[in-house]
Design a protein around this motif. Sequence first.
Motif, PDB file in Angstrom:
ATOM      1  N   ARG A 269     -16.929  -3.727 -46.351  1.00  0.00           N
ATOM      2  CA  ARG A 269     -16.998  -4.887 -45.461  1.00  0.00           C
ATOM      3  C   ARG A 269     -15.635  -5.561 -45.375  1.00  0.00           C
ATOM      4  NH1 ARG A 269     -20.307  -8.458 -42.986  1.00  0.00           N
ATOM      5  NH2 ARG A 269     -20.162 -10.665 -43.577  1.00  0.00           N
TER       6      ARG A 269
ATOM      7  N   GLU B 233     -13.241  -3.494 -43.345  1.00  0.00           N
ATOM      8  CA  GLU B 233     -13.462  -3.635 -41.901  1.00  0.00           C
ATOM      9  C   GLU B 233     -12.859  -4.941 -41.390  1.00  0.00           C
ATOM     10  OE1 GLU B 233     -17.952  -2.841 -41.813  1.00  0.00           O
ATOM     11  OE2 GLU B 233     -17.220  -2.013 -39.921  1.00  0.00           O
ATOM     12  N   GLN B 234     -13.104  -6.015 -42.125  1.00  0.00           N
ATOM     13  CA  GLN B 234     -12.610  -7.309 -41.668  1.00  0.00           C
ATOM     14  C   GLN B 234     -11.092  -7.346 -41.626  1.00  0.00           C
ATOM     15  OE1 GLN B 234     -14.688  -9.992 -44.284  1.00  0.00           O
ATOM     16  NE2 GLN B 234     -16.442 -10.184 -42.899  1.00  0.00           N
TER      17      GLN B 234
ATOM     18  N   ARG C  86      -9.872  -5.275 -38.721  1.00  0.00           N
ATOM     19  CA  ARG C  86     -10.062  -5.963 -37.444  1.00  0.00           C
ATOM     20  C   ARG C  86      -8.996  -7.024 -37.247  1.00  0.00           C
ATOM     21  NH1 ARG C  86     -15.616  -5.365 -37.799  1.00  0.00           N
ATOM     22  NH2 ARG C  86     -15.830  -7.213 -39.105  1.00  0.00           N
TER      23      ARG C  86
ATOM     24  N   VAL D 242     -12.036   0.591 -37.262  1.00  0.00           N
ATOM     25  CA  VAL D 242     -12.437   1.426 -38.397  1.00  0.00           C
ATOM     26  C   VAL D 242     -13.646   2.263 -38.010  1.00  0.00           C
ATOM     27  CG1 VAL D 242     -13.344   1.452 -40.739  1.00  0.00           C
ATOM     28  CG2 VAL D 242     -11.595  -0.204 -40.110  1.00  0.00           C
TER      29      VAL D 242
ATOM     30  N   ALA E 130     -16.270   4.921 -39.773  1.00  0.00           N
ATOM     31  CA  ALA E 130     -16.643   5.282 -41.135  1.00  0.00           C
ATOM     32  C   ALA E 130     -17.630   6.428 -41.161  1.00  0.00           C
ATOM     33  CB  ALA E 130     -17.245   4.071 -41.841  1.00  0.00           C
TER      34      ALA E 130
ATOM     35  N   GLN F 279     -24.392  -3.846 -39.646  1.00  0.00           N
ATOM     36  CA  GLN F 279     -23.569  -3.998 -40.846  1.00  0.00           C
ATOM     37  C   GLN F 279     -23.520  -2.686 -41.597  1.00  0.00           C
ATOM     38  OE1 GLN F 279     -21.972  -5.653 -43.429  1.00  0.00           O
ATOM     39  NE2 GLN F 279     -21.125  -6.816 -41.734  1.00  0.00           N
TER      40      GLN F 279
ATOM     41  N   SER G 263     -22.146  -1.959 -44.303  1.00  0.00           N
ATOM     42  CA  SER G 263     -22.204  -2.038 -45.761  1.00  0.00           C
ATOM     43  C   SER G 263     -23.480  -2.710 -46.249  1.00  0.00           C
ATOM     44  CB  SER G 263     -20.977  -2.771 -46.285  1.00  0.00           C
ATOM     45  OG  SER G 263     -20.776  -3.950 -45.547  1.00  0.00           O
TER      46      SER G 263
ATOM     47  N   ALA H  37     -19.562   2.252 -36.966  1.00  0.00           N
ATOM     48  CA  ALA H  37     -18.811   1.001 -36.998  1.00  0.00           C
ATOM     49  C   ALA H  37     -19.795  -0.161 -36.977  1.00  0.00           C
ATOM     50  CB  ALA H  37     -17.862   0.917 -35.814  1.00  0.00           C
ATOM     51  N   SER H  38     -19.361  -1.300 -37.510  1.00  0.00           N
ATOM     52  CA  SER H  38     -20.212  -2.489 -37.580  1.00  0.00           C
ATOM     53  C   SER H  38     -20.065  -3.344 -36.338  1.00  0.00           C
ATOM     54  CB  SER H  38     -19.826  -3.358 -38.782  1.00  0.00           C
ATOM     55  OG  SER H  38     -20.033  -2.690 -39.985  1.00  0.00           O
TER      56      SER H  38
ATOM     57  N   GLU I 231     -21.537  -6.495 -36.605  1.00  0.00           N
ATOM     58  CA  GLU I 231     -21.548  -7.823 -37.240  1.00  0.00           C
ATOM     59  C   GLU I 231     -22.411  -8.829 -36.475  1.00  0.00           C
ATOM     60  OE1 GLU I 231     -20.066  -8.294 -40.059  1.00  0.00           O
ATOM     61  OE2 GLU I 231     -18.391  -6.884 -40.207  1.00  0.00           O
TER      62      GLU I 231
END
Lengths: 322, 322
Positions: free
Chosen positions: A74, A77-78, A81, A87, A89, B65, B67, B90-91, B93
């Motif tokens: 997490r 990713e942040q 960004r 990203v 995965a 998410q 993760s 990918a997330s 969020e």
Amino acid sequence: MVDVAREAGVALRTVSRVVNNDSTVGAELAERVQAAIAALDYRPDERARQLRSGVTGTLGAAVRQLSHVNPVLRAVEQAARAAGLMVLAASTEDDEQLERRVVESMCRRRFDGIILEPIGADHGYLLPELAAGLSLVAVDRPVAGLDVDCVISDNAAGIRTAYAHLRAHGHRRIAYVGDDERIFTARERAAAFRACVAEHGGTLDGAAHTGPIEPGRIRAALAAALSGPDPATAIITGNATISVEVVRGLGPAPLAVVGFDDSELATLLRPDLTVVAQDDRAIGGTAIDLLRARIADPSRPVRRVTVPVELLTRGSGEVPAR
Amino acid sequence: MVDVAREAGVALRTVSRVVNNDSTVGAELAERVQAAIAALDYRPDERARQLRSGVTGTLGAAVRQLSHVNPVLRAVEQAARAAGLMVLAASTEDDEQLERRVVESMCRRRFDGIILEPIGADHGYLLPELAAGLSLVAVDRPVAGLDVDCVISDNAAGIRTAYAHLRAHGHRRIAYVGDDERIFTARERAAAFRACVAEHGGTLDGAAHTGPIEPGRIRAALAAALSGPDPATAIITGNATISVEVVRGLGPAPLAVVGFDDSELATLLRPDLTVVAQDDRAIGGTAIDLLRARIADPSRPVRRVTVPVELLTRGSGEVPAR
DNA sequence: CTGAAAGCGCTAACAA
DNA sequence: TTGTTAGCGCTTTCAG
């Protein structure tokens, strides 16, 4: 794109400029191009763009299990960004073969860099990739046998902190239940525990228990730690899953427990679980920092960063010794 | 690749054949090419390959998410691997803007298809992509306002099952604590609960509580459900996180609880939590089936699949009514 | 500010 | 079985 150019009555180059928000295009032409794009459902092809321009703006993350709780991912990713990087995965499922397939696939896609939670012992397949310019940062453990950037938690300090905390609450007979020592972190933590015991003049008889995470194995380890003439009054666990099993196995016994790794479960237990927590944000952020630096300068010296851990006291670790 | 061809003294096409394991290459030449590949650290470029050949063999997964625990994503990955497809995830969020960026990025990369856990209300940006041939399957909830393939759990049946189960154990005053009804699943589950109450001639006064997942909000909902002249003797929860909060809030109260969604936590609670569990493997497998069928035939009729849920009785749901 | 041409690395189609 | 040519969709020179 050639169709768009024809529709709008402009040159290819102009369409390219509009798509890339190049400001050196006349407003009138730009509008005509936009109209053509909408009319033809034109969608730019990132692959062709990358092929020609050489930049991808993409990082790969090869982790053990996408669908498990993974605060480090997490944070990765942040941070990515925030740096304007995408990203993508994939899971390695703790399978060396799959890890290799995933990483090689990311290499063939020419991702700018890869974040890897390495598994297994043989990462020789990475050598030619690294030689050819792959930027890679290992997370959570180093890449066995390879000198690459990595970010890991200070596992030894975590164990020492937990041990000292329990001693400060009067415990003299402390046991450890950990994961399989074929896993890097499990090895580091178990070794640190043994060093603590030795340092304080204790005996390891029945104190250190490592092995696969199976309820039966863990129950047996607990039974061994709590039996004999000098039973343990406190337990340190090797990771979050083991913490759960240990607490489940202990029932209402008045033992002190300090877990390694924080988790959602920690505050569900009674009493709440005192844990040694990793600094996930720091790990993820550092990993991205290292990766970007490596991408910018492939020849920079390799760095191995160790991130401090933190003791979160919540009750279970402050039970006094009888 | 041209360098490899020169080094090996063969034509470009021959190198391409060797790289792609084309069997129509002489053993001797193949060996020479392999040697050249190793000597030059040659790494094939997947982007160029895709650009020319048109196939990617890649699916995108845009989920809330990465993760977090997500058994459906796990099942999606496994099913895709079994079909020889790579999944890059990918997330989003829970952010509409980010979802759009992620999905559009996957489109520009020309992934063969996308698995999407859609969020928000406005998915208009997908229209041109779908018109241009994007294959997309929604998971967990439909795409608002768009007629695309999707796979969802039978939320209504799950609530009805839970309700009937509690009634069978003698409960007549059953409350529901659910998630924010702006979320599709929360809306479906809450509506089904209200329908159950109405069907059995009950009153909704203080029985249905939905809203954001905040400990305070959930404590208040519980207090409301358990107070008054006719307090609830059983609780149905709207998802796994709420189950945890509810059990935490109830303490040792002798209430019956049935949770929606199974989770690791369910068997940590006392008594173990009875839950309505989604069939994650079926959802993930079906999503990949639908996506592959859509890729194979873009004009096939849209299908919306509802996957049955299952009641797992573990104790908490079998507490009798006083 | 705009346009023509070249070429990123690869594979498809065809020849030899 | 191997080689030649063209071109996927885009950006980048370099001229206008």
